[in-house]
Design a protein around this motif. Structure first.
Motif, PDB file in Angstrom:
ATOM      1  N   THR A  78      -7.691  -6.783   5.476  1.00 33.45           N
ATOM      2  CA  THR A  78      -6.717  -7.110   6.525  1.00 33.45           C
ATOM      3  C   THR A  78      -5.446  -6.290   6.323  1.00 33.45           C
ATOM      4  N   ALA A  79      -4.544  -6.367   7.324  1.00 33.37           N
ATOM      5  CA  ALA A  79      -3.250  -5.680   7.203  1.00 33.37           C
ATOM      6  C   ALA A  79      -2.549  -6.128   5.926  1.00 33.37           C
ATOM      7  N   PHE A  80      -2.546  -7.453   5.701  1.00 28.94           N
ATOM      8  CA  PHE A  80      -1.896  -8.007   4.507  1.00 28.94           C
ATOM      9  C   PHE A  80      -2.518  -7.412   3.245  1.00 28.94           C
ATOM     10  N   GLN A  81      -3.850  -7.422   3.176  1.00 27.79           N
ATOM     11  CA  GLN A  81      -4.534  -6.957   1.962  1.00 27.79           C
ATOM     12  C   GLN A  81      -4.339  -5.454   1.729  1.00 27.79           C
ATOM     13  N   ASN A  82      -4.293  -4.673   2.819  1.00 27.45           N
ATOM     14  CA  ASN A  82      -4.055  -3.238   2.670  1.00 27.45           C
ATOM     15  C   ASN A  82      -2.701  -2.978   2.008  1.00 27.45           C
TER      16      ASN A  82
ATOM     17  N   GLU B 117       7.484  -9.593   3.124  1.00 27.43           N
ATOM     18  CA  GLU B 117       8.756  -8.908   3.407  1.00 27.43           C
ATOM     19  C   GLU B 117       8.479  -7.556   4.091  1.00 27.43           C
ATOM     20  N   MET B 118       7.471  -6.822   3.568  1.00 27.26           N
ATOM     21  CA  MET B 118       7.137  -5.514   4.151  1.00 27.26           C
ATOM     22  C   MET B 118       6.567  -5.674   5.552  1.00 27.26           C
ATOM     23  N   LEU B 119       5.683  -6.669   5.738  1.00 27.67           N
ATOM     24  CA  LEU B 119       5.093  -6.909   7.067  1.00 27.67           C
ATOM     25  C   LEU B 119       6.191  -7.184   8.091  1.00 27.67           C
ATOM     26  N   LYS B 120       7.187  -7.974   7.670  1.00 24.17           N
ATOM     27  CA  LYS B 120       8.297  -8.299   8.586  1.00 24.17           C
ATOM     28  C   LYS B 120       9.125  -7.053   8.864  1.00 24.17           C
ATOM     29  N   LYS B 121       9.372  -6.287   7.806  1.00 23.98           N
ATOM     30  CA  LYS B 121      10.203  -5.089   7.925  1.00 23.98           C
ATOM     31  C   LYS B 121       9.634  -4.109   8.955  1.00 23.98           C
ATOM     32  N   VAL B 122       8.307  -3.973   8.967  1.00 25.62           N
ATOM     33  CA  VAL B 122       7.711  -3.035   9.933  1.00 25.62           C
ATOM     34  C   VAL B 122       7.273  -3.761  11.213  1.00 25.62           C
TER      35      VAL B 122
ATOM     36  N   ILE C 253       5.178  -6.429  11.930  1.00 29.28           N
ATOM     37  CA  ILE C 253       3.800  -6.799  12.273  1.00 29.28           C
ATOM     38  C   ILE C 253       3.332  -8.058  11.523  1.00 29.28           C
ATOM     39  N   ALA C 254       4.280  -8.916  11.164  1.00 29.73           N
ATOM     40  CA  ALA C 254       3.918 -10.122  10.404  1.00 29.73           C
ATOM     41  C   ALA C 254       2.855 -10.947  11.129  1.00 29.73           C
ATOM     42  N   GLU C 255       2.952 -10.991  12.452  1.00 32.36           N
ATOM     43  CA  GLU C 255       1.989 -11.833  13.194  1.00 32.36           C
ATOM     44  C   GLU C 255       0.566 -11.272  13.179  1.00 32.36           C
ATOM     45  N   PHE C 256       0.432 -10.024  12.747  1.00 31.94           N
ATOM     46  CA  PHE C 256      -0.910  -9.407  12.698  1.00 31.94           C
ATOM     47  C   PHE C 256      -1.446  -9.306  11.275  1.00 31.94           C
ATOM     48  N   GLN C 257      -0.862 -10.054  10.364  1.00 30.03           N
ATOM     49  CA  GLN C 257      -1.207  -9.888   8.948  1.00 30.03           C
ATOM     50  C   GLN C 257      -2.681 -10.113   8.649  1.00 30.03           C
ATOM     51  N   ASP C 258      -3.361 -10.978   9.423  1.00 32.36           N
ATOM     52  CA  ASP C 258      -4.777 -11.253   9.132  1.00 32.36           C
ATOM     53  C   ASP C 258      -5.731 -10.394   9.951  1.00 32.36           C
ATOM     54  N   HIS C 259      -5.197  -9.444  10.689  1.00 27.95           N
ATOM     55  CA  HIS C 259      -6.058  -8.563  11.480  1.00 27.95           C
ATOM     56  C   HIS C 259      -6.590  -7.421  10.611  1.00 27.95           C
ATOM     57  N   TYR C 260      -7.833  -7.033  10.893  1.00 27.23           N
ATOM     58  CA  TYR C 260      -8.406  -5.857  10.228  1.00 27.23           C
ATOM     59  C   TYR C 260      -7.957  -4.610  10.994  1.00 27.23           C
ATOM     60  N   PRO C 261      -7.945  -3.424  10.333  1.00 24.32           N
ATOM     61  CA  PRO C 261      -7.475  -2.213  11.022  1.00 24.32           C
ATOM     62  C   PRO C 261      -8.137  -2.004  12.383  1.00 24.32           C
TER      63      PRO C 261
ATOM     64  N   SER D 192       0.313   1.350   7.523  1.00 22.39           N
ATOM     65  CA  SER D 192       0.243   2.470   6.572  1.00 22.39           C
ATOM     66  C   SER D 192       1.638   2.810   6.025  1.00 22.39           C
ATOM     67  N   ILE D 193       2.665   2.622   6.844  1.00 21.81           N
ATOM     68  CA  ILE D 193       4.039   2.863   6.378  1.00 21.81           C
ATOM     69  C   ILE D 193       4.416   1.805   5.332  1.00 21.81           C
ATOM     70  N   ALA D 194       4.099   0.551   5.646  1.00 23.67           N
ATOM     71  CA  ALA D 194       4.413  -0.542   4.713  1.00 23.67           C
ATOM     72  C   ALA D 194       3.673  -0.337   3.393  1.00 23.67           C
ATOM     73  N   ARG D 195       2.431   0.108   3.480  1.00 23.88           N
ATOM     74  CA  ARG D 195       1.642   0.317   2.259  1.00 23.88           C
ATOM     75  C   ARG D 195       2.276   1.415   1.389  1.00 23.88           C
TER      76      ARG D 195
END
Ligand SMILES: Nc1ncnc2c1ncn2[C@@H]1O[C@H](COP(=O)(O)OP(=O)(O)OP(=O)(O)O)[C@@H](O)[C@H]1O
Length: 230
Positions: A103-107, A128-133, A135-143, A155-158
């Protein structure tokens, strides 16, 4: 901080017996000082992504040297490259290179796990990174369930999650709308001002090129402008 010396690279094309050589980078030399934001511009196919792939160690040059912080990257073993990519450079790829089964979170979390950071801290930093970019609401979505712009933000957050001293970015705003792009540029400048993170950014975008202290122009594999340090 980054010192590229007389770098040459060619690709070998075709099958055995009918091979052809494609020269891509020709005698490239430049330096990037600690704390600089340097942008790289040039026509499509001029060799910009190849340069980034060489500096990040994904491919080895045909000839020439790359030094980062007085370490000769071009002599690194695979283990040294793995350490270099985890601890010293963050890479933002043009085509995102996210892990499709995560998921986005796991990446984003993965680098923190590899670094041995405990679960609570990982959760906190990743959120914190998900919020910064944005996309926090999409954290459980796969790419595969995210738009191009959303994948780009993952990819920027990663790349930023471990706050490495150097960020190498290939068209980081390529799939972003203008509002998200403005946020990203502000974030890059903040990381640069507050943490002294050095950026080498490939871009076609004039807005992105403007944030650089210096622009390097590559034309047909040759550095034609901006190689000298200020
Ligand atoms: N793995 C590869 N094998 C063979 N040729 C390659 C490979 N990667 C890139 N090339 C060739 O090298 C040249 C430079 O490509 P590169 O992707 O570095 O250009 P670029 O300036 O980043 O282009 P763009 O702005 O379109 O992304 C191109 O002619 C491309 O076809």
């Amino acid at each position: 901080m980054i010192h590229v010396k007389k770098l040459n690279h060619h690709f070998i094309l075709g099958k055995k017996g009918q091979k052809a050589t494609l020269p891509v980078l020709k005698d490239i030399s430049f330096e990037v000082d600690k704390g600089e934001i340097v942008t790289v511009v040039g026509k499509s196919g001029s060799g910009k992504s190849t340069l980034l792939n060489l500096i990040s160690g994904f491919i080895r040059p045909t000839d020439g040297e790359i030094w980062i912080d007085n370490k000769k990257v071009t002599d690194f073993t695979e283990a040294e490259f793995a350490d270099y990519r985890l601890n010293h450079v963050g890479v933002i790829f043009q085509n995102f290179q996210l892990i499709p089964s995560m998921t986005a979170f796991q990446n984003i979390e993965l680098a923190l796990t590899l670094k041995g950071i405990n679960k609570n801290e990982r959760n906190q930093i990743t959120m914190e990174m998900l919020k910064k970019v944005g996309i926090a609401e999409f954290q459980d979505h796969y790419p595969g369930e995210l738009s191009g712009g959303q994948q780009q933000r993952v990819s920027i957050a990663r790349a930023l999650v471990l706050k490495p001293p150097i960020i190498l970015a290939d068209e980081p705003s390529g799939s972003l709308d203008s509002e998200t792009e403005a946020d990203l540029l502000e974030f890059i400048q903040k990381l640069n001002n507050e943490m002294g993170i050095t950026f080498l950014i490939i871009t076609h975008d004039e807005e992105v090129a403007k944030i650089g202290n210096r622009t390097i122009t590559i034309n047909d594999g040759r550095l034609v402008e901006g190689g000298a340090v200020r």
